[in-house]
Enzyme design. Sequence first.
Site, PDB file in Angstrom:
ATOM      1  NE  ARG A   1      41.389  39.172  33.179  1.00  0.00           N
ATOM      2  CZ  ARG A   1      40.403  39.842  33.760  1.00  0.00           C
ATOM      3  NH1 ARG A   1      39.713  40.720  33.065  1.00  0.00           N
ATOM      4  NH2 ARG A   1      40.105  39.636  35.017  1.00  0.00           N
TER       5      ARG A   1
ATOM      6  NE  ARG B   1      33.310  40.776  38.732  1.00  0.00           N
ATOM      7  CZ  ARG B   1      32.674  41.891  39.096  1.00  0.00           C
ATOM      8  NH1 ARG B   1      32.971  43.009  38.503  1.00  0.00           N
ATOM      9  NH2 ARG B   1      31.783  41.870  40.050  1.00  0.00           N
TER      10      ARG B   1
ATOM     11  CE  LYS C   1      39.894  32.937  34.980  1.00  0.00           C
ATOM     12  NZ  LYS C   1      39.017  33.868  35.728  1.00  0.00           N
ATOM     13  CG  ASN C   2      37.590  30.969  37.794  1.00  0.00           C
ATOM     14  OD1 ASN C   2      38.356  31.936  37.674  1.00  0.00           O
ATOM     15  ND2 ASN C   2      36.568  30.764  36.986  1.00  0.00           N
TER      16      ASN C   2
ATOM     17  NE  ARG D   1      31.433  38.930  36.880  1.00  0.00           N
ATOM     18  CZ  ARG D   1      32.624  38.405  36.561  1.00  0.00           C
ATOM     19  NH1 ARG D   1      33.306  38.870  35.530  1.00  0.00           N
ATOM     20  NH2 ARG D   1      33.133  37.425  37.299  1.00  0.00           N
TER      21      ARG D   1
ATOM     22  CB  CYS E   1      33.388  43.149  34.048  1.00  0.00           C
ATOM     23  SG  CYS E   1      32.672  41.578  33.653  1.00  0.00           S
TER      24      CYS E   1
ATOM     25  CB  ILE F   1      30.392  42.593  45.466  1.00  0.00           C
ATOM     26  CG1 ILE F   1      30.567  44.052  45.891  1.00  0.00           C
ATOM     27  CG2 ILE F   1      31.315  42.253  44.308  1.00  0.00           C
ATOM     28  CD1 ILE F   1      31.928  44.310  46.557  1.00  0.00           C
ATOM     29  CG  ASP F   2      23.894  42.263  45.765  1.00  0.00           C
ATOM     30  OD1 ASP F   2      24.524  42.058  44.701  1.00  0.00           O
ATOM     31  OD2 ASP F   2      22.895  41.603  46.092  1.00  0.00           O
ATOM     32  CD  GLN F   3      23.031  38.141  47.531  1.00  0.00           C
ATOM     33  OE1 GLN F   3      22.824  37.261  48.365  1.00  0.00           O
ATOM     34  NE2 GLN F   3      22.205  39.161  47.344  1.00  0.00           N
TER      35      GLN F   3
ATOM     36  CB  ILE G   1      25.264  32.746  34.920  1.00  0.00           C
ATOM     37  CG1 ILE G   1      24.923  31.272  35.101  1.00  0.00           C
ATOM     38  CG2 ILE G   1      26.100  33.274  36.088  1.00  0.00           C
ATOM     39  CD1 ILE G   1      24.153  30.926  36.370  1.00  0.00           C
TER      40      ILE G   1
ATOM     41  CG  ASP H   1      33.234  30.490  33.453  1.00  0.00           C
ATOM     42  OD1 ASP H   1      33.898  30.319  34.491  1.00  0.00           O
ATOM     43  OD2 ASP H   1      32.516  31.484  33.263  1.00  0.00           O
TER      44      ASP H   1
HETATM   45  C1  EPZ Z   1      32.917  33.334  39.265  1.00  0.00           C
HETATM   46  O1  EPZ Z   1      32.612  34.700  39.105  1.00  0.00           O
HETATM   47  C2  EPZ Z   1      33.985  33.029  38.234  1.00  0.00           C
HETATM   48  N1  EPZ Z   1      35.182  33.828  38.516  1.00  0.00           N
HETATM   49  C3  EPZ Z   1      33.451  33.333  36.840  1.00  0.00           C
HETATM   50  O2  EPZ Z   1      34.444  32.969  35.903  1.00  0.00           O
HETATM   51  C4  EPZ Z   1      32.216  32.474  36.608  1.00  0.00           C
HETATM   52  O3  EPZ Z   1      31.663  32.782  35.345  1.00  0.00           O
HETATM   53  C5  EPZ Z   1      31.175  32.748  37.697  1.00  0.00           C
HETATM   54  O4  EPZ Z   1      31.764  32.516  39.000  1.00  0.00           O
HETATM   55  C6  EPZ Z   1      29.953  31.866  37.575  1.00  0.00           C
HETATM   56  O5  EPZ Z   1      30.332  30.528  37.634  1.00  0.00           O
HETATM   57  C7  EPZ Z   1      35.999  33.444  39.532  1.00  0.00           C
HETATM   58  O6  EPZ Z   1      35.758  32.458  40.206  1.00  0.00           O
HETATM   59  C8  EPZ Z   1      37.206  34.287  39.767  1.00  0.00           C
HETATM   60  P1  EPZ Z   1      28.992  34.860  40.690  1.00  0.00           P
HETATM   61  P2  EPZ Z   1      31.682  35.434  40.210  1.00  0.00           P
HETATM   62  O7  EPZ Z   1      29.180  35.747  41.872  1.00  0.00           O
HETATM   63  O8  EPZ Z   1      31.921  34.863  41.536  1.00  0.00           O
HETATM   64  C9  EPZ Z   1      25.252  37.737  40.421  1.00  0.00           C
HETATM   65  C10 EPZ Z   1      35.798  33.208  33.996  1.00  0.00           C
HETATM   66  O9  EPZ Z   1      35.542  33.327  32.783  1.00  0.00           O
HETATM   67  N2  EPZ Z   1      25.734  38.277  41.710  1.00  0.00           N
HETATM   68  O10 EPZ Z   1      28.775  33.410  40.907  1.00  0.00           O
HETATM   69  O11 EPZ Z   1      31.873  36.901  40.020  1.00  0.00           O
HETATM   70  C11 EPZ Z   1      26.193  38.043  39.285  1.00  0.00           C
HETATM   71  O12 EPZ Z   1      25.904  39.318  38.728  1.00  0.00           O
HETATM   72  C12 EPZ Z   1      34.976  33.976  35.021  1.00  0.00           C
HETATM   73  O13 EPZ Z   1      36.697  32.479  34.479  1.00  0.00           O
HETATM   74  C13 EPZ Z   1      24.990  39.261  42.344  1.00  0.00           C
HETATM   75  O14 EPZ Z   1      23.958  39.700  41.834  1.00  0.00           O
HETATM   76  O15 EPZ Z   1      30.244  35.022  39.723  1.00  0.00           O
HETATM   77  C14 EPZ Z   1      25.927  36.920  38.313  1.00  0.00           C
HETATM   78  O16 EPZ Z   1      24.783  37.261  37.539  1.00  0.00           O
HETATM   79  C15 EPZ Z   1      33.914  34.843  34.376  1.00  0.00           C
HETATM   80  N3  EPZ Z   1      25.423  39.748  43.530  1.00  0.00           N
HETATM   81  C16 EPZ Z   1      25.572  35.737  39.216  1.00  0.00           C
HETATM   82  O17 EPZ Z   1      25.252  36.304  40.493  1.00  0.00           O
HETATM   83  C17 EPZ Z   1      26.572  39.292  44.135  1.00  0.00           C
HETATM   84  O18 EPZ Z   1      26.909  39.774  45.245  1.00  0.00           O
HETATM   85  C18 EPZ Z   1      26.701  34.751  39.424  1.00  0.00           C
HETATM   86  O19 EPZ Z   1      27.830  35.490  39.800  1.00  0.00           O
HETATM   87  C19 EPZ Z   1      27.321  38.289  43.470  1.00  0.00           C
HETATM   88  C20 EPZ Z   1      26.883  37.793  42.268  1.00  0.00           C
END
Ligand code: EPZ
Length: 421
Positions: A400, A96, A22-23, A125, A120, A127-129, A330, A308
């Site tokens: 999902r 998202r 999925k990811n 979560r 969520c 998306i500032d980065q 995380i 995950d």
């Molecule tokens: C991806 O989400 C996965 N989803 C998630 O899988 C997975 O849990 C996560 O990576 C961590 O491995 C997809 O790939 C579609 P992150 P993502 O950005 O990209 C913070 C599942 O169950 N952050 O790596 O949204 C964030 O809040 C899902 O399949 C910021 O602060 O995760 C989190 O604490 C759930 N600012 C941490 O970083 C940002 O701009 C990691 O988030 C981006 C992230």
Amino acid sequence: MDKIVVEGGARLVGRIPISGAKNAALPLLAAALLPTGASTYKNVPQLADVRTMAKLLRMLGWDVEFGSKTEITIAPPSGKKKPKLEAPYDLVKTMRASVLVLGPLVARYGRARVSLPGGCAIGARPIDQHLKGLQALGAKVTLDHGYVEVEAKRLKGATIVLDMPTVTGCENLLMAAALAKGRTVIENAAREPEVEELATVLNKMGARISGAGSALITIEGVDELLPIEHAIMPDRIEAGTFAVAAAMTHGDVLLEGARPEHLDAVIAKLRASGVTVAAEAGGIRVRGTGELTAVDIITQPHPGFPTDMQAQFMVMACIAKGQSVIKEMIFENRYMHVPELGRMGADIHIDGRVAVVRGGAKLTGASVMATDLRASASLILAGLVASGKTEVLRVYHLDRGYEAIEKKLRAVGAKIKRAKQ
Ligand code: EPZ
């Protein structure tokens, strides 16, 4: 709404086919916005989130056809049809990962307007980065009534240092930088296999990316990307989930198509728990032989233990011998499975990001509520070993990210079925 009913006690024996990841599928579908022609993906998982991403691409004007259940072709708007460049709130709020269209759209068309995803169940979560990285590439980013507008005549290569190795943040920036002018370097990049898979596909399209899979990725921008055909990698989290099911039921299961190199941290913890795990032709074989022993878990970015898989390991900890300490580093709210497991007899104490699980619980079946994707999976796992019947409600969360989970488990002996709630 559907529910899943599980009768505990069956030992799982046999082969489980692992679906496409999925990811990986979600960023790869978004990447199909970049090339000038029609791309085809094979081994596409049949998931609600994939259907949602396909719906979004159609809303943007792309033609999306499912050639077979697991094959999809995505073609750019043809003839007079112009691409739309907006991802609306009512769609983004359901998934998202829709934000992954930001990078490709602004890279190829100079503009994108995407609803901010909002929080969520498992955390804020933000998306500032993603946005900081796009600004570094020269884009103008404005927030307007819950939407983010990103504009740039032509993105320019830059050095981007991420505050944390965000997976989709890195993926968005890879897709944006692929068509930028000049060199981009992403430092503190996410190292997940799905990020590597995206880079592989972008390079097949003609991009020039090196270092994917490491914390330092270099992208030499090109002017155009070409359509490709690609078979999506297997889902390591689906495989890990079924590995835990085999371990907990003292089963013997071959996870067909799973790749051990994607699951090093999970396999290490399974072995530390007393589970036999072996790479075999065609996949990973998991045998739950002796008693399970407690292990400690700290979730970390890849190659650390994946967040995950936290909920799934927590269920195994409930029945293992001894006490486990689990730290979810995380996401700030990823323990919503805990109260539901408590209703089945689990003994878990939460203190902030730390969960202490006292093992040896005799779980009993109950009606429980799914809250998010991986929490739902953990409730199914608990039902497999609980005495009596467990009903997991609101299984749309499960659909999902898991393709026909009850069919796959029934095929290896589980007493499980889907019913109307
Ligand atoms: C991806 O989400 C996965 N989803 C998630 O899988 C997975 O849990 C996560 O990576 C961590 O491995 C997809 O790939 C579609 P992150 P993502 O950005 O990209 C913070 C599942 O169950 N952050 O790596 O949204 C964030 O809040 C899902 O399949 C910021 O602060 O995760 C989190 O604490 C759930 N600012 C941490 O970083 C940002 O701009 C990691 O988030 C981006 C992230």
